[in-house]
Write a protein that holds these residues in place. Sequence first.
Motif, PDB file in Angstrom:
ATOM      1  N   CYS A  78       1.018  -1.082  -0.078  1.00  0.00           N
ATOM      2  CA  CYS A  78      -0.137  -0.068  -0.133  1.00  0.00           C
ATOM      3  C   CYS A  78       0.917   1.441   0.069  1.00  0.00           C
ATOM      4  O   CYS A  78       1.814   1.297   0.996  1.00  0.00           O
ATOM      5  CB  CYS A  78      -0.690   0.006   1.351  1.00  0.00           C
ATOM      6  N   ASP A  79       0.554   2.035  -0.984  1.00  0.00           N
ATOM      7  CA  ASP A  79       1.344   3.559  -1.079  1.00  0.00           C
ATOM      8  C   ASP A  79       0.344   4.581  -0.657  1.00  0.00           C
ATOM      9  O   ASP A  79      -0.533   4.845  -1.453  1.00  0.00           O
ATOM     10  CB  ASP A  79       1.822   3.586  -2.337  1.00  0.00           C
TER      11      ASP A  79
ATOM     12  N   PHE B  26      -4.397   2.601   7.323  1.00  0.00           N
ATOM     13  CA  PHE B  26      -5.537   1.527   7.813  1.00  0.00           C
ATOM     14  C   PHE B  26      -5.404   0.376   6.972  1.00  0.00           C
ATOM     15  O   PHE B  26      -5.290   0.546   5.766  1.00  0.00           O
ATOM     16  CB  PHE B  26      -6.616   1.946   8.012  1.00  0.00           C
ATOM     17  N   TRP B  27      -5.436  -0.879   7.324  1.00  0.00           N
ATOM     18  CA  TRP B  27      -5.841  -2.064   6.427  1.00  0.00           C
ATOM     19  C   TRP B  27      -6.902  -2.803   6.840  1.00  0.00           C
ATOM     20  O   TRP B  27      -7.587  -2.992   8.252  1.00  0.00           O
ATOM     21  CB  TRP B  27      -4.448  -3.224   6.556  1.00  0.00           C
TER      22      TRP B  27
ATOM     23  N   TYR C 188      -3.631  -0.680  12.140  1.00  0.00           N
ATOM     24  CA  TYR C 188      -3.752   0.959  12.062  1.00  0.00           C
ATOM     25  C   TYR C 188      -2.332   1.307  12.290  1.00  0.00           C
ATOM     26  O   TYR C 188      -1.602   0.984  13.565  1.00  0.00           O
ATOM     27  CB  TYR C 188      -4.479   1.479  12.730  1.00  0.00           C
ATOM     28  N   PHE C 189      -1.608   1.822  11.561  1.00  0.00           N
ATOM     29  CA  PHE C 189      -0.334   2.983  11.920  1.00  0.00           C
ATOM     30  C   PHE C 189      -0.486   4.390  11.771  1.00  0.00           C
ATOM     31  O   PHE C 189      -1.240   5.077  10.924  1.00  0.00           O
ATOM     32  CB  PHE C 189       0.578   2.540  10.581  1.00  0.00           C
TER      33      PHE C 189
ATOM     34  N   SER D 224       5.842   5.236   5.325  1.00  0.00           N
ATOM     35  CA  SER D 224       5.004   5.928   4.257  1.00  0.00           C
ATOM     36  C   SER D 224       4.328   4.615   3.621  1.00  0.00           C
ATOM     37  O   SER D 224       3.377   4.031   4.077  1.00  0.00           O
ATOM     38  CB  SER D 224       6.284   6.294   3.231  1.00  0.00           C
ATOM     39  N   VAL D 225       5.033   3.718   2.648  1.00  0.00           N
ATOM     40  CA  VAL D 225       4.430   2.457   2.237  1.00  0.00           C
ATOM     41  C   VAL D 225       4.448   1.475   3.358  1.00  0.00           C
ATOM     42  O   VAL D 225       5.176   1.409   4.278  1.00  0.00           O
ATOM     43  CB  VAL D 225       5.615   1.950   0.965  1.00  0.00           C
ATOM     44  N   SER D 226       3.064   0.829   3.263  1.00  0.00           N
ATOM     45  CA  SER D 226       3.280  -0.081   4.016  1.00  0.00           C
ATOM     46  C   SER D 226       2.869  -1.726   3.395  1.00  0.00           C
ATOM     47  O   SER D 226       2.606  -1.884   2.151  1.00  0.00           O
ATOM     48  CB  SER D 226       1.911  -0.026   4.925  1.00  0.00           C
ATOM     49  N   THR D 227       3.327  -2.943   4.096  1.00  0.00           N
ATOM     50  CA  THR D 227       3.128  -4.068   3.512  1.00  0.00           C
ATOM     51  C   THR D 227       2.418  -4.901   4.341  1.00  0.00           C
ATOM     52  O   THR D 227       2.746  -4.953   5.818  1.00  0.00           O
ATOM     53  CB  THR D 227       4.435  -4.841   3.254  1.00  0.00           C
ATOM     54  N   LEU D 228       1.406  -5.601   4.127  1.00  0.00           N
ATOM     55  CA  LEU D 228       0.750  -6.911   4.747  1.00  0.00           C
ATOM     56  C   LEU D 228       0.991  -8.013   4.187  1.00  0.00           C
ATOM     57  O   LEU D 228       0.680  -8.397   2.958  1.00  0.00           O
ATOM     58  CB  LEU D 228      -0.967  -6.334   4.654  1.00  0.00           C
TER      59      LEU D 228
END
Lengths: 112, 113
Positions: B23-24, B33-34, B48-49, B73-77
């Motif tokens: 996610c960017d 949020f995911w 949540y971050f 910034s970018v998140s990875t699930l």
Amino acid sequence: QKEVEQNSGPLSVPEGAIASLNCTYSDRGSQSFFWYRQYSGKSPELIMFIYSNGDKEDGRFTAQLNKASQYVSLLIRDSQPSDSATYLCAVNPRQGAQKLVFGQGTRLTINP
Amino acid sequence: GAGVSQSPRYKVAKRGQDVALRCDPISGHVSLFWYQQALGQGPEFLTYFQNEAQLDKSGLPSDRFFAERPEGSVSTLKIQRTQQEDSAVYLCASSFSIWDEQYFGPGTRLTVT
């Protein structure tokens, strides 16, 4: 009891009429309330948000909030076929908890 | 400006494989949020971050699910050892601050076979 409840529909409304979508929530401490529109196969798109009791109008859309009754609604005036979508009610359950709790959505169909 | 972007848009995994979803967020948005959305249901919160800090992971369904946002910034699930019940659309949302409305990306549709 689910935290956020919506009638799943489908709700069918003739073009040009008012569509009324309803949502109830269980957490009396909830602070903010959101309506998202989701077209089939697409992601939710924010339509409106409301924080205070009463009505909030934005173009053809009106959000209504009644915290005493734990009830929030969305009215769509002059409904258009392009309004046909699933409408998701989302609640921020309490101050400081930033997650959104969603209802299952109401599928709305506007008939030409 | 650009909205929230997610990749891949579609992912097919065999049961037992590991997957990583990216996610960017919108530039300048500190909250990320995911959510997981099953067919015919509303999105359900996962985690949540706030910047790089993961402040709430109460919605992650099992220890096979892991999320990170190392530089804020970018998140990875990441989902390890995928199961059929993991099949869903995974949505990422961002907001300017913890008090602001959330904007969603297009989602990643994960199918586990």
